[in-house]
Design a protein around this motif. Structure first.
Motif, mmCIF file in Angstrom:
data_model
loop_
_atom_site.group_PDB
_atom_site.id
_atom_site.type_symbol
_atom_site.label_atom_id
_atom_site.label_comp_id
_atom_site.label_asym_id
_atom_site.label_seq_id
_atom_site.Cartn_x
_atom_site.Cartn_y
_atom_site.Cartn_z
ATOM 1 N N ARG A 202 12.589 -25.193 49.842
ATOM 2 C CA ARG A 202 11.561 -24.052 50.298
ATOM 3 C C ARG A 202 10.563 -23.891 49.137
ATOM 4 N NH1 ARG A 202 14.256 -21.363 54.771
ATOM 5 N NH2 ARG A 202 14.946 -23.174 55.118
ATOM 6 N N THR A 215 16.755 -27.318 57.023
ATOM 7 C CA THR A 215 16.840 -25.184 58.007
ATOM 8 C C THR A 215 19.321 -25.013 57.632
ATOM 9 O OG1 THR A 215 17.071 -26.221 59.997
ATOM 10 C CG2 THR A 215 15.480 -24.834 59.528
ATOM 11 N N SER A 391 10.780 -17.466 49.369
ATOM 12 C CA SER A 391 11.507 -18.271 50.556
ATOM 13 C C SER A 391 12.459 -17.421 50.564
ATOM 14 C CB SER A 391 12.236 -19.444 49.327
ATOM 15 O OG SER A 391 11.032 -20.561 48.912
ATOM 16 N N GLU A 393 12.884 -14.676 51.085
ATOM 17 C CA GLU A 393 12.466 -13.795 52.459
ATOM 18 C C GLU A 393 12.654 -14.368 54.287
ATOM 19 O OE1 GLU A 393 8.487 -12.785 51.873
ATOM 20 O OE2 GLU A 393 8.473 -11.707 50.212
ATOM 21 N N ASP A 394 13.199 -15.256 54.134
ATOM 22 C CA ASP A 394 12.671 -16.546 54.902
ATOM 23 C C ASP A 394 14.146 -16.093 55.581
ATOM 24 O OD1 ASP A 394 10.799 -17.559 54.653
ATOM 25 O OD2 ASP A 394 11.961 -19.532 53.892
ATOM 26 N N GLN A 395 14.600 -15.950 56.761
ATOM 27 C CA GLN A 395 15.778 -15.291 58.339
ATOM 28 C C GLN A 395 17.168 -16.225 58.177
ATOM 29 O OE1 GLN A 395 16.179 -12.021 59.573
ATOM 30 N NE2 GLN A 395 18.252 -12.850 59.118
ATOM 31 N N ASP A 396 16.646 -17.459 58.051
ATOM 32 C CA ASP A 396 18.132 -17.860 57.375
ATOM 33 C C ASP A 396 18.853 -17.560 56.136
ATOM 34 O OD1 ASP A 396 15.964 -19.576 56.003
ATOM 35 O OD2 ASP A 396 17.001 -21.074 57.353
ATOM 36 N N ARG A 398 18.209 -15.076 53.824
ATOM 37 C CA ARG A 398 18.788 -13.618 54.199
ATOM 38 C C ARG A 398 19.769 -13.249 54.923
ATOM 39 N NH1 ARG A 398 15.602 -9.711 55.971
ATOM 40 N NH2 ARG A 398 14.005 -11.329 57.792
ATOM 41 N N SER A 399 20.572 -14.416 56.140
ATOM 42 C CA SER A 399 21.318 -13.862 57.106
ATOM 43 C C SER A 399 22.760 -14.431 55.813
ATOM 44 C CB SER A 399 21.449 -14.946 57.363
ATOM 45 O OG SER A 399 21.832 -16.241 57.206
#
Length: 416
Positions: A202, A215, A391, A393-396, A398-399
């Motif tokens: 990313r 991802t 980068s 901030e990307d949901q995957d 951050r999880s």
């Protein structure tokens, strides 16, 4: 000498020639139709269609690069398939229909089905994918010999599987149906290896470098790195996936070793190759230089020649998007000056010791202006931390809670 075996070489759903084994010698022979077809693609830039027959060490090195490097997996294949040897030809007889790029190595009894049959897809759910990933980690072959499902050979050291993504579901492909994604099981040697690869990729993308799409995936209890294959293209008119041919730089240069310090390709050899074969040589040389800078700044110590590739199509040869990007900054708690890169900058392998003069020498070797490479180095260095924060901030990403994030942030702050 008696011929002991033959495999048909299929590229882009057309039979372009044969791979023959005679005694201990392997040879590639192109068909007359392929040699006269302007849309035909050669197996390699090193094996042009203008020459009917190719053989020797270069061919063996090329074929070896499409097979896994893990000795444990090769031994497991031998036990599972009841093989008496692990020769290149024997292995390709069993797993040659789904490899990197568009080439398929097809047994004579399978040729008609591969060319005329649409292929097959078997739906797999999350728990089944988790089982396939566990099997890959244990080096257990996970395909069905009779149905020829999941029949693939994926190069490299990390355990992985290949699936097709269609209609928001995952499928095991067979025959003409190609895989579209590579799913990498977590590495035992690199904690949170999926996080490290996704994050590094990313960051590179946000610096403007062309990259594969990576991802994070969760399949049952198993995490995995999910890599969208750049050597596949969706044909919207016919609603099917198409293989695009590729080869890595070791294959294109005819070399067996991937690390420069062990006899593998040096940056100037890659640049020289791009100037010989690329449809847009100067663009691709500078793209390669950008990747070399990025891997140096981020301590991408596994950025060897097999992690750079060419895409081959009827319209020409181009440098492929970056893939297998990893940063040792996300692994190390503190800098270590003895760490070596896979490719040198100037004549230096130790990232901590690289000076401006080394970058100027690197520019000379690559045949590009020194000021350009220094400006690009400074541009990337200035944007590294911002690219990291965006980068994150990307949901995957951050999880997941991973110590790799703090290590990466600290390392990038040092690098910039």
């Amino acid at each position: 000498m008696k011929t002991l075996g033959l495999l048909h070489v299929v590229i882009g759903n057309r039979q372009v020639g044969t791979l023959n084994r005679s005694g201990r010698t392997l040879s590639l022979t192109y068909s007359a139709d392929a040699r006269n077809d302007t849309d035909a693609v050669p197996l390699s830039t090193r094996f042009p269609l203008s020459v009917r027959r190719h053989k020797g060490t270069d061919l063996e090195n090329w074929l070896r690069c499409i097979l896994p490097e893990r000795p444990e997996l090769l031994a497991a294949w031998r036990r599972r398939l009841g093989l008496t040897d692990l020769s290149l030809f024997t292995l390709l007889t069993h797993v040659g229909e789904e490899v990197a790029g568009a080439a398929q190595f097809v047994r004579p009894d399978r040729l008609d089905e591969v060319l005329s049959h649409p292929g097959g897809l078997t739906n797999v759910d999350s728990d089944q994918i988790a089982d396939l990933l566990r099997q890959a980690q244990l080096d257990i072959p996970s395909y069905d010999e009779q149905a020829r499902l999941g029949h693939f050979s994926l190069a490299g050291m990390q355990p992985k599987i290949a699936l097709q993504r269609r209609d928001e579901q995952w499928w095991l492909p067979a025959g003409r149906e190609p895989s579209t994604h590579i799913l990498k099981a977590l590495s035992e040697s690199v904690p949170d290896s999926d996080v490290v690869e996704a994050l590094t990729t990313r960051i590179a993308g946000r610096l403007g470098l062309p990259t594969a799409r990576v991802t994070l995936g969760q399949f049952g209890s198993q995490r995995a790195t999910v890599v969208e294959r750049f050597d596949r293209r969706w044909n919207a008119d016919h609603r099917h996936w198409v293989r695009i041919h590729q080869e890595d730089m070791c294959q294109a240069l005819g070399l067996a070793h991937k690390y420069q310090s062990e006899g593998g390709p040096a940056p100037h050899e890659v640049a020289d190759l791009l100037r010989r074969v690329s449809a847009e040589p100067e663009t691709d040389v500078r793209a390669f230089a950008r990747l070399l800078i990025f891997n140096t700044l981020t301590l991408g110590t596994d950025a060897h020649a097999r992690n750079y590739s060419l895409l081959l199509s009827p319209s020409g040869v181009r440098l492929a998007p970056a893939y297998d990007l990893n940063s040792l900054l996300a692994v190390l708690a503190a800098p270590r000056p003895e760490i070596q890169l896979s490719m040198s900058v100037g004549r230096r392998y130790h990232a901590a010791a690289i000076t401006q003069r080394d970058w100027e020498d690197c520019a000379t070797y690559l045949g590009i202006p020194a000021q350009w490479i220094l400006t690009e180095r400074d541009r990337q260095r200035d944007l590294l931390v911002t690219a990291f924060e965006r980068s994150m901030e990307d949901q995957d990403l951050r999880s997941i809670n991973s110590p790799a994030f703090d290590r990466m942030r600290a390392g990038l702050n040092r690098a910039s």
